[in-house]
Design a protein around this motif. Structure first.
Motif, mmCIF file in Angstrom:
data_model
loop_
_atom_site.group_PDB
_atom_site.id
_atom_site.type_symbol
_atom_site.label_atom_id
_atom_site.label_comp_id
_atom_site.label_asym_id
_atom_site.label_seq_id
_atom_site.Cartn_x
_atom_site.Cartn_y
_atom_site.Cartn_z
ATOM 1 N N GLY B 7 0.808 -1.213 0.000
ATOM 2 C CA GLY B 7 0.000 0.000 0.000
ATOM 3 C C GLY B 7 0.842 1.264 0.000
ATOM 4 N N ILE B 8 2.018 1.146 -0.552
ATOM 5 C CA ILE B 8 2.980 2.255 -0.507
ATOM 6 C C ILE B 8 3.414 2.630 -1.917
ATOM 7 C CG2 ILE B 8 5.424 2.720 -0.005
ATOM 8 C CD1 ILE B 8 5.016 1.300 2.642
ATOM 9 N N VAL B 9 3.555 3.920 -2.166
ATOM 10 C CA VAL B 9 4.190 4.400 -3.399
ATOM 11 C C VAL B 9 5.350 5.296 -3.000
ATOM 12 C CG1 VAL B 9 3.875 5.647 -5.569
ATOM 13 C CG2 VAL B 9 1.923 4.482 -4.498
ATOM 14 N N LYS B 10 6.531 4.873 -3.375
ATOM 15 C CA LYS B 10 7.700 5.707 -3.091
ATOM 16 C C LYS B 10 7.932 6.592 -4.319
ATOM 17 C CE LYS B 10 12.408 5.464 -1.314
ATOM 18 N NZ LYS B 10 12.248 6.862 -0.848
ATOM 19 N N ARG B 11 7.927 7.890 -4.070
ATOM 20 C CA ARG B 11 8.024 8.809 -5.210
ATOM 21 C C ARG B 11 9.453 9.113 -5.631
ATOM 22 N NH1 ARG B 11 2.981 12.398 -3.485
ATOM 23 N NH2 ARG B 11 4.148 12.244 -1.565
ATOM 24 N N ASN B 12 10.297 9.336 -4.645
ATOM 25 C CA ASN B 12 11.673 9.713 -4.996
ATOM 26 C C ASN B 12 12.592 8.512 -4.913
ATOM 27 O OD1 ASN B 12 10.793 12.351 -5.197
ATOM 28 N ND2 ASN B 12 11.120 12.710 -2.998
ATOM 29 N N ILE B 13 12.954 8.024 -6.040
ATOM 30 C CA ILE B 13 13.896 6.900 -6.011
ATOM 31 C C ILE B 13 15.195 7.381 -6.631
ATOM 32 C CG2 ILE B 13 12.062 5.185 -6.120
ATOM 33 C CD1 ILE B 13 12.783 4.778 -9.077
ATOM 34 N N GLY B 149 -1.374 -2.930 -4.040
ATOM 35 C CA GLY B 149 -0.032 -3.497 -3.981
ATOM 36 C C GLY B 149 0.857 -2.324 -3.627
ATOM 37 N N SER B 150 2.010 -2.252 -4.264
ATOM 38 C CA SER B 150 2.906 -1.133 -3.986
ATOM 39 C C SER B 150 3.671 -0.728 -5.234
ATOM 40 C CB SER B 150 3.895 -1.507 -2.880
ATOM 41 O OG SER B 150 3.261 -1.509 -1.619
ATOM 42 N N VAL B 151 4.292 0.436 -5.157
ATOM 43 C CA VAL B 151 5.134 0.924 -6.249
ATOM 44 C C VAL B 151 6.459 1.401 -5.663
ATOM 45 C CG1 VAL B 151 5.399 2.728 -8.009
ATOM 46 C CG2 VAL B 151 3.207 1.558 -7.728
ATOM 47 N N ASN B 152 7.514 1.010 -6.307
ATOM 48 C CA ASN B 152 8.872 1.393 -5.894
ATOM 49 C C ASN B 152 9.284 0.861 -4.528
ATOM 50 O OD1 ASN B 152 9.741 2.551 -8.254
ATOM 51 N ND2 ASN B 152 8.941 4.580 -7.772
ATOM 52 N N VAL B 153 8.873 -0.374 -4.274
ATOM 53 C CA VAL B 153 9.440 -1.134 -3.158
ATOM 54 C C VAL B 153 10.262 -2.266 -3.798
ATOM 55 C CG1 VAL B 153 7.471 -0.624 -1.664
ATOM 56 C CG2 VAL B 153 7.481 -2.728 -3.045
ATOM 57 N N PRO B 154 11.129 -2.907 -3.038
ATOM 58 C CA PRO B 154 11.848 -4.058 -3.612
ATOM 59 C C PRO B 154 10.847 -5.137 -4.013
ATOM 60 C CG PRO B 154 12.827 -3.381 -1.514
ATOM 61 C CD PRO B 154 11.524 -2.642 -1.646
ATOM 62 N N VAL B 155 10.964 -5.652 -5.207
ATOM 63 C CA VAL B 155 10.069 -6.734 -5.635
ATOM 64 C C VAL B 155 10.889 -7.895 -6.188
ATOM 65 C CG1 VAL B 155 8.191 -5.131 -6.239
ATOM 66 C CG2 VAL B 155 9.767 -5.923 -8.019
ATOM 67 N N VAL B 156 10.288 -9.071 -6.142
ATOM 68 C CA VAL B 156 10.874 -10.229 -6.804
ATOM 69 C C VAL B 156 10.106 -10.420 -8.104
ATOM 70 C CG1 VAL B 156 11.226 -12.713 -6.710
ATOM 71 C CG2 VAL B 156 11.602 -11.322 -4.662
ATOM 72 N N CYS B 157 10.815 -10.361 -9.218
ATOM 73 C CA CYS B 157 10.193 -10.560 -10.528
ATOM 74 C C CYS B 157 10.888 -11.725 -11.206
ATOM 75 C CB CYS B 157 10.314 -9.286 -11.368
ATOM 76 S SG CYS B 157 9.604 -9.466 -13.035
ATOM 77 N N PRO E 219 -10.581 6.421 -4.908
ATOM 78 C CA PRO E 219 -10.643 5.019 -4.444
ATOM 79 C C PRO E 219 -9.309 4.510 -3.906
ATOM 80 C CG PRO E 219 -11.769 5.264 -6.566
ATOM 81 C CD PRO E 219 -11.150 6.597 -6.255
ATOM 82 N N LEU E 220 -8.211 4.927 -4.525
ATOM 83 C CA LEU E 220 -6.904 4.470 -4.037
ATOM 84 C C LEU E 220 -6.635 5.023 -2.638
ATOM 85 C CD1 LEU E 220 -4.852 4.852 -7.328
ATOM 86 C CD2 LEU E 220 -5.053 2.728 -6.018
ATOM 87 N N GLU E 221 -6.961 6.265 -2.448
ATOM 88 C CA GLU E 221 -6.720 6.866 -1.138
ATOM 89 C C GLU E 221 -7.595 6.179 -0.084
ATOM 90 O OE1 GLU E 221 -7.476 11.034 -1.007
ATOM 91 O OE2 GLU E 221 -6.749 11.233 1.065
ATOM 92 N N LYS E 222 -8.844 5.943 -0.493
ATOM 93 C CA LYS E 222 -9.778 5.281 0.421
ATOM 94 C C LYS E 222 -9.294 3.865 0.777
ATOM 95 C CE LYS E 222 -14.699 4.354 0.774
ATOM 96 N NZ LYS E 222 -15.896 4.124 -0.040
ATOM 97 N N ALA E 223 -8.657 3.229 -0.181
ATOM 98 C CA ALA E 223 -8.138 1.877 0.069
ATOM 99 C C ALA E 223 -6.896 1.921 0.943
ATOM 100 C CB ALA E 223 -7.841 1.180 -1.256
ATOM 101 N N GLY E 224 -6.365 3.136 1.150
ATOM 102 C CA GLY E 224 -5.236 3.256 2.073
ATOM 103 C C GLY E 224 -3.887 3.492 1.424
ATOM 104 N N LEU E 225 -3.857 3.784 0.144
ATOM 105 C CA LEU E 225 -2.565 3.985 -0.520
ATOM 106 C C LEU E 225 -1.863 5.205 0.065
ATOM 107 C CD1 LEU E 225 -0.928 2.710 -2.885
ATOM 108 C CD2 LEU E 225 -1.772 4.574 -4.311
ATOM 109 N N ARG E 226 -0.595 5.033 0.370
ATOM 110 C CA ARG E 226 0.193 6.132 0.931
ATOM 111 C C ARG E 226 1.370 6.454 0.015
ATOM 112 N NH1 ARG E 226 2.698 3.865 5.643
ATOM 113 N NH2 ARG E 226 2.270 1.915 4.559
ATOM 114 N N TYR E 227 1.572 7.729 -0.199
ATOM 115 C CA TYR E 227 2.734 8.168 -0.974
ATOM 116 C C TYR E 227 3.824 8.603 -0.010
ATOM 117 C CZ TYR E 227 0.026 8.009 -5.283
ATOM 118 O OH TYR E 227 -0.696 7.577 -6.353
#
Lengths: 229, 229, 229, 229, 229, 229
Positions: B7-13, B149-157, E219-227
């Protein structure tokens, strides 16, 4: 002189508080996996070598080379009581990287089990000890000792990232990896979940439907579910 | 309020120096993989959607839920020119998480390609753009937008750990992941390797045997190789 | 000092008459496979690296160890013009045992192609040569040179037994192995079959049904086939 | 009138000395496989139908056609006490080629088990007899009796070449094939290996590390292994 | 005298209005699959034998027996112009049930393509015709003509239920099955979807994000997405 | 408002006469599958979660979405004593759609077992109840409750078409589906087959060969079988 984590053995790894591990050990892998938010699970091709196998401990990680179990011997020295050896491989292999002798050694070092993204052998002996192993295959195929991998670096095992010191919990349902830093937090969440489930189970056993217990009828109707005769 | 990277989006990578990426882009995935010491490769089930697909860029990572591509839309906003979107999934799925519309959006954002441990669709359109995608499957199966899910976290692909900002290099031979911190170092090693190969290739083309060029006869004899008639 | 065919290179192998090989080269793998009585086929996971790949030659066989391509170099010396290198492996592996450099060397020795129960890499370069390869996987994964296998012993490749000197015929449909001793006989049978097929094809193109052309209606009725409306 | 080994039943096959077979029967498949130099193993998808299954005997070989078990009946007549029926198939099939009735017949003929690169059914009955079977699948799917294969020709079963009369040894770890000609030699090597292992096991149980017992520290250092803290 | 749909050929099947089929033929399989509510898709292992293969027609269904293509010949007679032959099998088989001769016959009957949950051969010839085939495998393996299946009964092909007369639409992305009764309705829905997509595509190409175009941020915010940064 | 069978729960389904179900319950899946003419079998990847699992009942069918078990809860309400829940999925998924709580609820409703073309978890608890489940995987992976499927529509489960009310019979050998309309007829045929087998078994146990008992020698000779020494 590798640029990466190859040819390295990290000796001092941080292990989580033993109480957190002990607490986690009281739950099943499904409960812990739910408590973590449904992540951290190895792929379901990882199966225990005998029915009822169960283990919870801290990860000593191994990066193997295909058909080569040299690093399993290197890893054995890094085992401390309560550890579980978790081995990934640089490419897919079902060879028998682990068997009776390594299990004897691992037991002597205090290991609680092994998870290996490869093959295991001597399963009759291991089941008799008992020494629990989760693996992708059972295979008599022996391995060489010729190419370096690493010990106690981050590895991918059956699709899951495992850092040395992470808590690994494995049973008939699969293998889940709990990052060391959140071990106690996950244990608490698992406890809450489990406490909650007993009452639910009793209700369901009495014939109450999940539809009612979880208040699903409204959302289902809203989603458009239609009942016909 | 997840304990983990959900549930996380990391903006600055942190992205590596563009010159390192540009340098790496000159090599094939096999050369880079060798230069890294033979690690960092995705499993070979990751195949390009058209012959000759090639891409090198920095990873924007995505953690998908099975049958749900919501996070691909979230990830699109994080794309910067030169990026490659790399998506893992919490369990195995071949659904078509990515297609024509997302590719149009990704191209508009400057993406160089996509690697997805799942399915892709609209491959005819994507091939015509061309927008290169490496995936485990091609499937018309559409997905929902319901679970974080998440964006810009470590993932296994596809068995490889990918951190946001890592360099991803993909071609007909596969997909290799170069940690950002060693991108230039790996590029230099790849260059050395490639410089070295031209001369070897010429020799082999003239009929010199690898056995002689690499001085293998002694080690082979020592290992016990016997020639019989 | 192995008890078996391990650590051995057989230098003098019997190759069939070149005219039989040349004759077989005129047919597709399906025709030859039928001519042999529907045996001798490798499993269908063996795929060519480019569309339209075609090769027919005599087998130089290799027994590989997983993740180790040492024996491919040993085999290169045994190649004679018109040969095809066929490699099995002691356990399943998708590593890239063969690539650009070995292909250059193989071409210089007169090889017509390679069939490998493992992975291949540099497929773009190989396709450009063109040097046809049939394999179970395409993978950048490099291999070590550390453990002996054998050359020119009987090997199992993708489920088919291959003896050194057997004729190997490969195309888009698959890879078929013709024992050297019956190469001419199979070529003759394939010729007869092919001669026969042209007339059949013409009839079918005119709209004659296989049901009638092959006189199947009687046997079908006898077997109990019922037509309903 | 096939050109190949199709439609043939070889009645007189050479079986190795029963003492060699009896000697081999005392070891596990992993030990025998190591004693042979790590070759001769069937793929690990061959699994026993019940835990603890164990068998050692001489191979009566069968070449099956997909979905057709006619040749299993033909093979039954060729069984002599102490034999194991080993069946390959001309293409991959999981159908139930073998079940309760054929097992009853095989037992009556003195067979010690079956290895089949296909499916088996009636596993509950077979487990109760007990009649051990190793197979790639368990399936109720019945088969027809319509197309010829062969009996007692060389067959490939689960990737291993099996000649009639070879010794087949199977247990929980897998199925290994020992060529008849070297059966006693392999038994001796397995004995030596086993004698040797007891002392090793004792040492490891006392806490001695494989690193020291096998003198691996020098080679590992020479290979470049680095210990870090 | 089977109790079930075995040994039966149904001659008169209801085909949907040709205009509905023609309308559906204008869309891709992904669009049609979405228009149906994301059901009706064959598994993604069904792949076309050449890039760019495309077909839309009404299903003549076949139930095959493993390794036996007798029913393909029976089915050929039931083909009407505009049909697609869809074949399931009573157990998994990769044998080459269909090839050059049957394709010639099918073309003469007006068939538009074949979908087969098995293998196909002569792919070079079929690609040259061109006659599009979607299959689970390409294999030279020939088949016998000995056991009855059925024609124009409901079959399961690659996980999808296909009734005779259903519309089958196949392209590079996969194979989708549209029940005859809703063919026009699905075509209309697909048209609406496609009309809608052009505008979306233009917007995305201009850099508008899906997040905004689809109003996902709420909807994403409501689902709990955090930046986070 | 789906055009298809999506978002629908059919409440009144026709179940076959309980006597037919009870009669069928006396046979193994292999016998019933033979009695039906060798059709109606699920793929052999469907395995019971414990040795000796056995169930026979009428199908309540479920169409699941990948990673989503909402419909399992909806289905629970439709269970009547003697039912077996059979679940297919719109795409392949190994997630744990079913576990301890749903099993408790299902048992309370009178269910006899579950067949699921997906994953199951809590297998230790389920084995202890015992509540038999046949599945393609065992996995701790939890699921969401967000997307509609259907209940009591025709579904494809592991390659078999299942209509609500069909009889499902499952044991160690697999899962077979008997259409409700022919349940009694199949039971009778199974009975005849079983009555017949006892005598055959006795003969085979005495050493009579299948070759003679089934009069195969003539047909084999006619097919061209040759005996050599």
């Amino acid at each position: 002189m590798s640029m990466n984590n190859l040819g390295i053995v990290k000796r001092n790894i941080e292990r989580p508080d033993v109480r957190a591990v002990a607490h986690l050990a009281q739950f099943g892998s499904a409960t812990v996996h739910e408590a973590m938010g449904r992540i951290g699970l190895m792929k379901p091709y990882m199966r225990p070598i005998y029915v009822g196998a169960q283990a919870c401990g801290t990860a000593v990680t191994v990066l193997l080379q295909p058909g080569d179990n040299w690093m399993m011997h290197v890893a054995a020295e890094q085992i401390q009581p309560g550890d579980i050896v978790v081995a990934g491989c640089t490419s897919e292999s079902t060879d028998g990287f682990f068997g009776d002798l390594l299990a004897t050694s691992s037991l002597a070092r205090g290991a609680r089990g092994v998870g290996i993204d490869g093959g295991v052998r001597d399963v009759k002996d291991l089941s008799a000890m008992p020494f629990p192993v989760w693996s992708r295959a059972i295979s008599s195929k022996g391995t060489v000792k010729g190419t370096l991998g690493s010990v106690n670096v981050p590895v991918v095992c059956a699709g899951a990232l495992v850092n040395p010191g992470d808590v690994v919990l494995a049973d008939d349902d699969g293998v889940v990896v709990v990052p060391a830093a959140i071990a106690q937090q996950v244990a608490d969440a698992a406890q809450a979940r489990q406490d909650n489930e007993a009452a639910k189970r009793a209700k369901l056993a009495e014939g109450v439907l999940g539809l009612d217990m979880y208040d699903m009828r409204g959302p289902l109707e809203k989603a458009g579910l239609r009942y016909i005769d």
